[in-house]
Design a protein around this motif. Structure first.
Motif, PDB file in Angstrom:
ATOM      1  N   ALA A   1     -55.396 -70.035  41.622  1.00  0.00           N
ATOM      2  CA  ALA A   1     -55.661 -68.757  40.952  1.00  0.00           C
ATOM      3  C   ALA A   1     -56.640 -67.928  41.779  1.00  0.00           C
ATOM      4  CB  ALA A   1     -56.227 -69.018  39.556  1.00  0.00           C
ATOM      5  N   ASP A   2     -57.108 -68.509  42.884  1.00  0.00           N
ATOM      6  CA  ASP A   2     -58.075 -67.819  43.728  1.00  0.00           C
ATOM      7  C   ASP A   2     -57.369 -67.165  44.907  1.00  0.00           C
ATOM      8  OD1 ASP A   2     -60.173 -66.947  45.196  1.00  0.00           O
ATOM      9  OD2 ASP A   2     -61.230 -68.863  45.288  1.00  0.00           O
TER      10      ASP A   2
ATOM     11  N   SER B   1     -58.396 -64.997  46.861  1.00  0.00           N
ATOM     12  CA  SER B   1     -59.268 -64.665  48.003  1.00  0.00           C
ATOM     13  C   SER B   1     -59.115 -65.651  49.175  1.00  0.00           C
ATOM     14  CB  SER B   1     -60.729 -64.600  47.564  1.00  0.00           C
ATOM     15  OG  SER B   1     -61.202 -65.890  47.265  1.00  0.00           O
ATOM     16  N   ILE B   2     -58.502 -66.802  48.924  1.00  0.00           N
ATOM     17  CA  ILE B   2     -58.389 -67.773  50.023  1.00  0.00           C
ATOM     18  C   ILE B   2     -56.975 -67.786  50.629  1.00  0.00           C
ATOM     19  CG2 ILE B   2     -60.267 -69.318  49.285  1.00  0.00           C
ATOM     20  CD1 ILE B   2     -57.077 -70.768  48.561  1.00  0.00           C
TER      21      ILE B   2
ATOM     22  N   GLU C   1     -49.826 -67.723  43.761  1.00  0.00           N
ATOM     23  CA  GLU C   1     -50.972 -67.407  42.903  1.00  0.00           C
ATOM     24  C   GLU C   1     -50.637 -67.774  41.460  1.00  0.00           C
ATOM     25  OE1 GLU C   1     -51.991 -63.266  42.750  1.00  0.00           O
ATOM     26  OE2 GLU C   1     -53.764 -63.643  41.513  1.00  0.00           O
TER      27      GLU C   1
END
Lengths: 123, 284
Positions: free
Chosen positions: A80-81, A83-84, A98
């Protein structure tokens, strides 16, 4: 192989994959367990579904170590992150999904990863 | 000669008057400088305060953004996968029943998250009043709650307390502290039977009497690099695998003027489990 610290995800992912004809050979609750489990397999899994935010060791850290052991395994990030995402691709992840995602689409990607592996599908 | 002396006296008088004037002028300037410096100082402090507030607001916004993008999406994943599984096992009533149970647990997890957000937001804006609070009974209720939450799991939770009634300066949120630590100890545990030893003892630090409450578990443990970070979510969104619980716990303990930290149960070997230590000021 499934790597996710959330028990509900472990249960549901395994069930869905099994019903779709895949064999889940291991479930790890964090990155550290994933690395040691991967090392212990004589027949390595072809695809790993990898979460990122987990206690002890992250998905990114575990992926780096696993790919050093065997660069042929395909690691699909399920996190769910977002940003990575770039980092995951940079270190060699096959794809990034995601959360929340629909399994019917992910299954197509798992099949693709297995074909990339030059191995016959297990389903 | 007399005339010369008179002139000198007159000159001295004038010089004295001039000096007096100069001193007065200098005093006035010094006063003005002091006032200006004080104003500058005050203004600097105000700016620092505003900056500090802005930083806090930014951290809070990042914290809630992270919460919604990560935790909520994880819960939605559980619900979505559960629904997909229902579509696959629609002709097997047992599978359907088991899957619905998992979906319900996800909804419950979402509700718990919302409840924690509400409590955290209340703690941020409301003045909290503390009172003499008995902790042994709260601990017992929290243990019952943890056992009910994991009713399908065997576990051993033991309490070693020097008394049956112990009081601290706290409030009803003490139960959230105990429950979050207990649930974490059970959840992040790979042993077939999770074991938690709760020890309560007296502790003195800098002349203040505290009750020291330790929760020793046989869970997966926490590596040294993460021992402080686990309480700092919101300031560091990249903390991995920990829910909102420990941020709430830390905020509550701060309000109690207490302390919380985590150490290895077996010093130097995190894999043997953790020891969560809490200090709360004791009252008679």
């Amino acid at each position: 192989m499934i790597v996710d610290d959330e028990p509900a995800n472990q249960y549901l992912f395994k069930k869905i994959l099994t019903f779709n004809g895949f064999e889940v050979i291991g479930i790890a609750e964090d990155g550290e367990e994933a690395v040691s489990m991967f090392k212990s397999f004589s027949n390595k899994p072809k695809v790993i579904l990898m979460d990122h935010r987990m206690p002890v060791k992250t998905g990114i850290e575990a992926t780096k170590e696993i790919l050093q052991i065997d660069s042929n395994v395909k690691i699909i990030f399920i996190s769910a992150d977002i940003s990575i995402k770039e980092e995951a691709h940079f270190i060699g992840a096959f794809s990034f999904w995601e959360k929340p995602f629909a399994f019917e689409s992910l299954i197509y990607d798992i099949k693709k990863a297995m074909v990339c592996n030059n191995s016959p599908l297990s389903n | 000669m007399l005339e010369e002396n008179k002139d000198k006296k007159e000159d001295l008088k004038q010089i004295k008057a001039l000096l007096k004037q100069e001193i007065a002028k200098r005093n006035k300037l010094e006063e003005k400088l002091r006032t200006t410096l004080e104003e500058l100082n005050r203004s600097n402090k105000e700016h620092l305060f505003i900056l500090e507030n802005l930083k806090e607001a930014y951290n809070r916004a990042e914290f809630y953004k992270d919460l919604f993008t990560h935790d909520i999406n994880n819960i939605l994943q559980g619900i979505l996968s559960g629904m997909e599984l229902c579509g696959i096992v629609f002709d097997d009533p047992d599978e359907i029943k088991a899957t619905i149970k998992v979906i319900k647990a996800q909804v419950k997890r979402g509700a718990g998250l919302v409840s924690n957000i509400r409590k955290l937001s209340q703690l941020e804006k409301t003045e909290i009043s503390l009172k003499r609070t008995e902790i042994c009974n709260s601990l017992k209720n929290s243990i019952d709650y943890a056992k009910t939450t994991y009713q399908d799991k065997k576990m051993n939770i033991k309490v070693d307390s020097m008394s049956k009634q112990l009081y601290v300066r706290a409030n009803e949120l003490i139960r959230d502290v105990f429950e979050n630590i207990l649930i974490n100890a059970i959840r992040h545990n790979k042993s077939s039977i999770p074991e938690i030893d709760v020890k309560i003892s007296k502790y003195q630090k800098l002349g203040i009497n505290y009750l020291k409450i330790e929760f020793q578990d046989n869970g997966v443990g926490i590596v040294d690099t993460r021992k402080e970070k686990i309480f700092q979510r919101g300031e560091n969104k990249r903390i991995h695998g920990m829910g909102l619980g420990l941020s709430l716990v830390k905020k509550i303990i701060d309000i109690y003027n207490g302390e919380i930290w985590v150490e290895d149960k077996v010093i130097g070997d995190h894999s043997k489990g953790s020891n969560f230590v809490i200090l709360i000021p004791e009252v008679d």
